[in-house]
Design an enzyme around this catalytic site. Structure first.
Site, short mmCIF file in Angstrom:
data_model
loop_
_atom_site.label_atom_id
_atom_site.label_comp_id
_atom_site.label_asym_id
_atom_site.label_seq_id
_atom_site.Cartn_x
_atom_site.Cartn_y
_atom_site.Cartn_z
N ARG A 170 57.69 39.62 4.04
CA ARG A 170 58.70 40.68 3.98
C ARG A 170 57.97 42.02 4.13
O ARG A 170 56.88 42.20 3.57
CB ARG A 170 59.46 40.63 2.66
CG ARG A 170 60.34 39.38 2.53
CD ARG A 170 61.14 39.42 1.26
NE ARG A 170 61.87 38.18 1.05
CZ ARG A 170 63.13 37.99 1.43
NH1 ARG A 170 63.79 38.96 2.02
NH2 ARG A 170 63.74 36.84 1.19
N HIS B 111 70.66 36.18 3.87
CA HIS B 111 71.91 36.94 3.93
C HIS B 111 72.53 36.86 5.33
O HIS B 111 73.73 36.65 5.47
CB HIS B 111 71.66 38.40 3.56
CG HIS B 111 71.57 38.62 2.09
ND1 HIS B 111 70.43 38.37 1.36
CD2 HIS B 111 72.50 39.03 1.19
CE1 HIS B 111 70.67 38.64 0.09
NE2 HIS B 111 71.91 39.04 -0.05
N ARG C 140 69.59 44.78 6.02
CA ARG C 140 68.45 44.02 5.50
C ARG C 140 67.12 44.60 6.01
O ARG C 140 66.13 44.63 5.29
CB ARG C 140 68.52 42.54 5.91
CG ARG C 140 69.73 41.78 5.45
CD ARG C 140 69.98 41.84 4.00
NE ARG C 140 69.05 41.06 3.18
CZ ARG C 140 68.93 41.20 1.87
NH1 ARG C 140 69.65 42.08 1.23
NH2 ARG C 140 68.07 40.46 1.18
N HIS D 74 63.34 42.63 5.46
CA HIS D 74 63.15 41.77 6.63
C HIS D 74 62.62 42.53 7.84
O HIS D 74 62.88 43.74 7.99
CB HIS D 74 64.48 41.13 7.05
CG HIS D 74 64.93 40.07 6.11
ND1 HIS D 74 64.31 38.86 5.97
CD2 HIS D 74 65.98 40.04 5.26
CE1 HIS D 74 64.92 38.14 5.07
NE2 HIS D 74 65.94 38.83 4.61
O1 LIG Z 1 66.50 36.20 3.01
P1 LIG Z 1 67.36 37.27 2.41
O2 LIG Z 1 68.32 37.89 3.41
O3 LIG Z 1 66.61 38.29 1.64
O4 LIG Z 1 68.32 36.54 1.40
C1 LIG Z 1 67.81 35.87 0.30
C2 LIG Z 1 68.95 35.20 -0.42
O5 LIG Z 1 69.40 34.17 0.43
C3 LIG Z 1 70.46 33.42 -0.07
O6 LIG Z 1 70.81 32.47 0.88
C4 LIG Z 1 70.01 32.73 -1.33
O7 LIG Z 1 71.10 32.01 -1.86
C5 LIG Z 1 69.55 33.77 -2.34
O8 LIG Z 1 69.03 33.11 -3.46
C6 LIG Z 1 68.49 34.66 -1.77
O9 LIG Z 1 68.27 35.72 -2.66
#
Ligand SMILES: O=P(O)(O)OC[C@H]1O[C@@H](O)[C@H](O)[C@@H](O)[C@@H]1O
Length: 289
Positions: A13, A49, A102, A108
């Site tokens: 990240r 997300h 994000r 990301h």
């Molecule tokens: O990868 P990203 O966009 O940061 O999202 C992470 C989230 O993704 C979700 O799918 C999970 O259920 C969460 O636990 C997690 O926090």
């Protein structure tokens, strides 16, 4: 070989990567602002997300369009085309907004959110055409749950034996997050696993319950009023679940409660709410007759 695994399973990240990479000489790394939702503790690729958002919206859009595609006369075809353009535009606006947000908060890199969107669409496509999900017995749901849990745990342990730690990202998040209060246990990979297992179990329990059979398989189920009331009541009830905050101080208790909460949500939407609406409609009908 091990390096290749790392590239697939180990997406960095930006909020920690900028501090650890060697490509910026003499401490010239860019300063990335962090926010209370920046400090995700799981690996960055693909974005969860973006994946969740594209998956859910893809199912909703394609389900809505499957109704309009049945309209046959000429004006209905035009209306279908308009609906198609409108819904897919909304779909992409939402996905792009999720992706930009994000990337903006430094959780990301762009390729990770793009991968997330397409992975979500793939998952939706795969499961949308699996009607067995709606007819499987509770035993099948429990077996699937156990299989997924054992597989995830086994995969974690096997990789650990190979000296690959799937939770490698948690210490990085702890090290580079600007505020320790922003590190939440519910973002860890195991918390995600427990939530998904809970949701699957709750769904299985719901569709195999008497409440579901009496309401969603009964004569009311085709009525548009029944469906609208169910949607409204479900949305309102789900808001109540958001108010319930699970204590995070004891890890084991957190996972158990998280499983229960995740199971209760589909159970409410699939069985409890439709049954209440169904009973309400039946009582009203009886009074009117
Ligand atoms: O990868 P990203 O966009 O940061 O999202 C992470 C989230 O993704 C979700 O799918 C999970 O259920 C969460 O636990 C997690 O926090």
């Amino acid at each position: 070989m091990k390096r290749r695994y790392r590239q697939i399973l180990f997406g960095h990240r930006p909020y920690w990567w900028v501090h650890e990479t060697v490509i910026y000489p003499n401490q010239s790394s860019p300063c990335l602002e962090q926010f209370p939702i920046t400090c995700e503790t799981g690996p960055g690729s693909p974005s969860g997300h973006a994946m969740g958002s594209s998956c859910v919206w893809y199912v909703m859009v394609t389900a809505a369009l499957s109704y309009t595609v049945r309209w046959k006369d000429k004006s209905a075809v035009t209306l279908h085309r308009l609906t198609w353009s409108l819904l897919w535009s909304i779909f992409w606006i939402i996905q792009i907004s999720v992706c930009i947000s994000r990337v903006f908060i430094a959780t990301h890199f762009p390729h990770q959110v793009i991968l997330g969107v397409f992975a979500g669409i793939l998952v939706a496509e795969a499961f949308e055409h699996a009607p067995a999900i709606q007819t499987a017995s509770l035993r099948t749901y429990i077996k699937t749950n156990l299989f997924l849990f054992i597989f995830a745990l086994g995969f974690y342990l096997v990789l650990k034996l190979l000296d690959i730690d799937l939770l490698w990202s948690v210490p990085k998040a702890k090290k580079w997050c600007a505020n320790p209060d922003w590190i939440n246990i519910d973002t860890t990979p195991f918390a995600g696993l427990v939530r998904n297992l809970g949701a699957l179990f709750g769904l299985g329990l719901g569709i195999n319950s008497e409440m579901f059979i009496a309401s969603c398989k009964g004569k009311n189920s085709c009525k548009i009023s029944f469906r609208i009331l169910c949607i409204a009541a479900s949305l309102a009830t789900l808001q109540l679940y958001n108010v319930v905050k699970i204590p995070t101080h004891t890890e084991c208790l957190f996972y158990i409660l998280s499983f229960c909460k995740s199971a209760a949500m589909p159970l409410t939407v699939v069985a409890l709410v439709p049954y209440c609406v169904h009973s309400l409609m039946r009582t009203t009908e009886k009074k009117l007759n």
